[in-house]
Design a protein around this motif. Structure first.
Motif, PDB file in Angstrom:
ATOM      1  N   ILE A 102       3.309  -1.217   0.551  1.00 56.70           N
ATOM      2  CA  ILE A 102       2.222  -0.480  -0.096  1.00 56.70           C
ATOM      3  C   ILE A 102       0.875  -1.087   0.289  1.00 56.70           C
ATOM      4  O   ILE A 102       0.811  -2.227   0.744  1.00 56.70           O
ATOM      5  N   GLY A 142       7.348   2.821  -1.373  1.00 54.46           N
ATOM      6  CA  GLY A 142       6.178   2.814  -0.486  1.00 54.46           C
ATOM      7  C   GLY A 142       5.790   4.234  -0.121  1.00 54.46           C
ATOM      8  O   GLY A 142       5.607   5.079  -0.983  1.00 54.46           O
ATOM      9  N   MET A 183       6.758   3.540  -6.933  1.00 57.49           N
ATOM     10  CA  MET A 183       6.251   2.378  -6.197  1.00 57.49           C
ATOM     11  C   MET A 183       7.312   1.727  -5.308  1.00 57.49           C
ATOM     12  O   MET A 183       6.997   1.117  -4.298  1.00 57.49           O
ATOM     13  N   ASN A 234       8.963   0.777   2.902  1.00 58.51           N
ATOM     14  CA  ASN A 234       8.716   0.096   1.623  1.00 58.51           C
ATOM     15  C   ASN A 234       7.629  -0.983   1.661  1.00 58.51           C
ATOM     16  O   ASN A 234       7.837  -2.116   1.268  1.00 58.51           O
ATOM     17  N   SER A 252       6.770  -3.374  -1.279  1.00 56.74           N
ATOM     18  CA  SER A 252       6.818  -2.540  -2.482  1.00 56.74           C
ATOM     19  C   SER A 252       7.897  -3.001  -3.466  1.00 56.74           C
ATOM     20  O   SER A 252       7.742  -2.843  -4.675  1.00 56.74           O
TER      21      SER A 252
END
Ligand code: 48F
Length: 257
Positions: free
Chosen positions: A72, A65, A62, A70, A101
């Motif tokens: 999400i 990303g 996670m 980075n 993220s």
């Protein structure tokens, strides 16, 4: 002396923590988003839960990303979970939301530990405790020991149930099937293997595939997808969060009876 006091503080409280976690309600293997969400809800329900991740920094896939961009994306259906963790988000249209993220991953971890879950980082689960045809715990060793190939025996931790949240490799389910000739609750009786990418089907089916696949062993997140042979979905994370909550809800309903 302050020098030894610092060391004592670490050593004595660490071993207290380890000792308290030798017999668990739930052992979660893997500290990716699905497993962390599960840890949070299980701990919040008052169950004794520990999570083991082989990396120094749990959080799985996670943090980065997509392609290390980075950010999400999460869909509407999972937004209640995002709000529960207090993560900032911005709507992006078509029922999708974007978030940072790093903030998202650290918020999941913070709330899981704050709710009472214990996270053991740098721990690799190399096997399960397998008694009377059910999974009854995990066998753990230091990741650096395994990486160096050192001949050092592991420790055993008992758990009423174990969750495989190891991501794309579904390591625990694969180990249980391979070592014990166990027939998993899947179409083939084994690990079917993840299919190629389809975002809509992947997100839907990963939640459906989140279940007990062998007595004492549940799967969540990409491990559920790999075990049941459903499509991968790429950097949309709602399915991971919903899978983590679903596995926690099922286990809470069972263990809190
Ligand atoms: O893969 P991972 O992030 O798990 P997840 O919850 O989430 C998948 C998404 O990140 C992404 C995706 C969704 O859009 O496709 O990939 O399914 O994290 C799995 C974690 O498990 C740890 C590993 O270090 C990682 O942090 N892990 C894997 N095997 C073991 C383990 C093991 N045997 N022992 C301890 N930790």
């Amino acid at each position: 002396m302050i020098e030894t006091k610092v060391s004592q503080g670490i050593v004595s409280t660490y071993f207290d923590k380890l000792q308290k976690n030798l017999e668990l309600d739930v052992a979660i293997v893997g500290g990716g988003p699905s497993g962390i969400v599960a840890a949070y809800y299980l701990a919040k329900a008052g169950l004794r839960v520990a999570q083991f991740d082989r990396k120094l920094a749990p959080g799985g896939g996670m943090w980065g990303g997509a392609m290390m961009f980075n950010q999400i994306v999460i869909q509407e259906e999972a937004m209640d979970i995002v709000r529960e963790f207090g993560i900032n988000y911005a709507p992006f249209g078509e029922g999708l939301y974007v978030m940072d993220s790093v903030e998202s991953t650290s918020a999941l971890l913070y709330h899981a530990v704050h709710a009472g879950a214990t996270v053991f980082n740098c721990y690799s689960v190399e096997d399960v405790v397998y008694k009377e045809n059910r999974v009854s715990g995990v066998v753990v060793n230091w990741t650096p020991v395994l990486r160096e190939g050192l001949h050092v025996d592991p420790l055993n931790i008992l758990a009423r149930v174990v969750i495989d949240g190891t991501g794309h490799d579904s390591e625990i389910a694969a180990t249980v099937a391979r070592k014990n000739g166990a027939r998993l609750n899947t179409e083939t009786g084994g690990v079917v293997g993840e299919r190629s990418l389809d975002v809509t089907a992947g997100e839907d089916e990963v939640v459906k595939g989140t279940k007990e696949i062998y007595p004492g062993l549940y799967v969540c997140g990409m491990a559920a997808s790999a075990v049941s042979g459903t499509p991968r979905m790429g950097p949309i994370f709602g399915g991971m969060l919903m899978s983590g909550k679903k596995v926690a809800d099922e286990i809470i309903a069972r263990l809190k009876k």
